[in-house]
Design a protein around this motif. Structure first.
Motif, PDB file in Angstrom:
ATOM      1  N   GLU A 167      14.425  -0.842   2.721  1.00  0.00           N
ATOM      2  CA  GLU A 167      13.003  -1.075   2.896  1.00  0.00           C
ATOM      3  C   GLU A 167      12.252  -0.611   1.640  1.00  0.00           C
TER       4      GLU A 167
ATOM      5  N   MET B 222       9.747   1.176   1.704  1.00  0.00           N
ATOM      6  CA  MET B 222       9.440   2.591   1.943  1.00  0.00           C
ATOM      7  C   MET B 222      10.613   3.519   1.624  1.00  0.00           C
TER       8      MET B 222
ATOM      9  N   MET C 147       5.638  -2.852  -7.597  1.00  0.00           N
ATOM     10  CA  MET C 147       4.383  -3.607  -7.514  1.00  0.00           C
ATOM     11  C   MET C 147       4.074  -4.271  -8.846  1.00  0.00           C
TER      12      MET C 147
ATOM     13  N   ILE D  52       4.850 -14.049  -1.059  1.00  0.00           N
ATOM     14  CA  ILE D  52       5.601 -12.854  -1.430  1.00  0.00           C
ATOM     15  C   ILE D  52       6.129 -12.224  -0.152  1.00  0.00           C
ATOM     16  N   GLY D  53       7.409 -11.926  -0.140  1.00  0.00           N
ATOM     17  CA  GLY D  53       7.949 -11.384   1.101  1.00  0.00           C
ATOM     18  C   GLY D  53       9.162 -10.509   0.896  1.00  0.00           C
ATOM     19  N   ALA D  54       9.231  -9.453   1.693  1.00  0.00           N
ATOM     20  CA  ALA D  54      10.427  -8.614   1.788  1.00  0.00           C
ATOM     21  C   ALA D  54      10.840  -8.660   3.250  1.00  0.00           C
TER      22      ALA D  54
ATOM     23  N   LEU E 176      -2.656  -0.532  -2.651  1.00  0.00           N
ATOM     24  CA  LEU E 176      -2.089  -1.451  -1.658  1.00  0.00           C
ATOM     25  C   LEU E 176      -0.639  -1.082  -1.368  1.00  0.00           C
ATOM     26  N   MET E 177       0.113  -0.795  -2.408  1.00  0.00           N
ATOM     27  CA  MET E 177       1.514  -0.419  -2.186  1.00  0.00           C
ATOM     28  C   MET E 177       1.598   0.831  -1.323  1.00  0.00           C
ATOM     29  N   GLU E 178       0.730   1.793  -1.558  1.00  0.00           N
ATOM     30  CA  GLU E 178       0.790   3.020  -0.751  1.00  0.00           C
ATOM     31  C   GLU E 178       0.342   2.759   0.685  1.00  0.00           C
TER      32      GLU E 178
ATOM     33  N   ILE F 148       0.755  -0.158   2.231  1.00  0.00           N
ATOM     34  CA  ILE F 148       1.904  -0.860   2.823  1.00  0.00           C
ATOM     35  C   ILE F 148       2.945   0.161   3.284  1.00  0.00           C
ATOM     36  N   THR F 149       3.165   1.166   2.463  1.00  0.00           N
ATOM     37  CA  THR F 149       4.146   2.196   2.802  1.00  0.00           C
ATOM     38  C   THR F 149       3.695   2.991   4.025  1.00  0.00           C
TER      39      THR F 149
ATOM     40  N   SER G 241       4.136   0.827   6.956  1.00  0.00           N
ATOM     41  CA  SER G 241       5.572   0.703   7.202  1.00  0.00           C
ATOM     42  C   SER G 241       6.098   1.891   7.995  1.00  0.00           C
ATOM     43  N   GLY G 242       5.621   3.065   7.640  1.00  0.00           N
ATOM     44  CA  GLY G 242       6.073   4.267   8.337  1.00  0.00           C
ATOM     45  C   GLY G 242       5.686   4.243   9.805  1.00  0.00           C
TER      46      GLY G 242
ATOM     47  N   ARG H 273       7.889   1.268  11.429  1.00  0.00           N
ATOM     48  CA  ARG H 273       9.334   1.580  11.426  1.00  0.00           C
ATOM     49  C   ARG H 273       9.661   2.647  12.457  1.00  0.00           C
TER      50      ARG H 273
ATOM     51  N   ILE I 127      14.291  -2.206  14.034  1.00  0.00           N
ATOM     52  CA  ILE I 127      15.465  -2.041  13.173  1.00  0.00           C
ATOM     53  C   ILE I 127      15.211  -2.510  11.747  1.00  0.00           C
ATOM     54  N   LYS I 128      14.131  -3.250  11.537  1.00  0.00           N
ATOM     55  CA  LYS I 128      13.887  -3.807  10.197  1.00  0.00           C
ATOM     56  C   LYS I 128      12.416  -4.125  10.057  1.00  0.00           C
ATOM     57  N   LEU I 129      11.901  -3.884   8.884  1.00  0.00           N
ATOM     58  CA  LEU I 129      10.533  -4.303   8.574  1.00  0.00           C
ATOM     59  C   LEU I 129      10.544  -5.680   7.921  1.00  0.00           C
ATOM     60  N   ASN I 130       9.510  -6.426   8.198  1.00  0.00           N
ATOM     61  CA  ASN I 130       9.231  -7.643   7.438  1.00  0.00           C
ATOM     62  C   ASN I 130       7.849  -7.467   6.836  1.00  0.00           C
ATOM     63  N   ILE I 131       7.768  -7.642   5.540  1.00  0.00           N
ATOM     64  CA  ILE I 131       6.499  -7.489   4.831  1.00  0.00           C
ATOM     65  C   ILE I 131       6.232  -8.787   4.079  1.00  0.00           C
ATOM     66  N   GLY I 132       5.032  -9.313   4.242  1.00  0.00           N
ATOM     67  CA  GLY I 132       4.773 -10.586   3.586  1.00  0.00           C
ATOM     68  C   GLY I 132       3.313 -10.817   3.273  1.00  0.00           C
TER      69      GLY I 132
ATOM     70  N   ARG J  11      10.850  -5.792  13.308  1.00  0.00           N
ATOM     71  CA  ARG J  11      11.763  -6.685  14.015  1.00  0.00           C
ATOM     72  C   ARG J  11      12.694  -5.874  14.898  1.00  0.00           C
TER      73      ARG J  11
END
Lengths: 132, 132
Positions: free
Chosen positions: A46, A48, A59, A80-82, B58-60, B62-63, B66-67, B70, B76-81, B97
């Protein structure tokens, strides 16, 4: 543990370059201009999972890849996707959408089989990305 | 030009909070724990449209999202888009997911109609995110 590209990513892509954080790959699907960034950090699944400094670098490399893809002909939108639902190794898709492309307003992932590049088109795009 | 949430995002979501950069929304689909981050920057369409300092923030965020996601049960898995094929206003999906969820190994976007939350479940999740 050292970084090794997941075979599932290697099978679908061509190597372009190693940027400071990420291995940069070209998805072998001529229907979309599509880069994949793989942070060279063993075990990362991830975003994270990355250290803060790596997240910042990711980024900036997403932004760099975005600039390349967004500048290609007829690209009107970036996706953009992960996701990692299939291949768990952390990787970030940066791809360009065009009017009338096969996936329409939907996502490209899982939509339909790839159409592999002809070698000359693939090599031209690789050379372009390397030059920027 | 001042920031205003796109009606297409407002229609599908509930307000959770304003973080330093992003408006944080809960997608009204009880099948997936699904946050949407909308940078409060008028006119932004792509991540690359943001200033470098906003990209870092933005990245922070997203993190941070995510926390939260998650840590929810069975994720079991993140999807980021960041897609924007339908609603152009820049927004980032952060969703979890689970094994056996409707979209399987595919992406959730465009897969099937949402199943709206019951009010109590929705409000509980909103309160949880606000508390973290």
């Amino acid at each position: 543990m050292t970084f090794a590209l997941h075979p599932g990513l290697a099978a679908d892509t061509a190597f372009i370059a190693d940027w400071p954080l990420c291995r940069v790959l070209l998805m072998n699907d001529a229907r979309y201009p599509w880069l994949i960034l793989v942070p060279r950090r063993a075990g990362a699944v991830e975003i994270m999972d990355l250290a803060a400094s790596d997240r910042s670098m990711l980024m900036e490399e997403i932004t760099r890849a975005s600039g390349v893809v967004r500048g290609l002909p007829d690209v009107i939108k970036l996706n953009i996707g992960a996701l990692g639902n299939v291949v768990p190794q952390l990787h970030v898709h940066v791809l360009g959408r065009r009017i009338g492309d096969p996936a329409g307003p939907g996502p490209v992932w899982g939509h339909s089989p790839a159409r592999p590049y002809e070698a000359s088109a693939r090599d031209g795009l690789i050379a372009l990305v390397r030059s920027l």
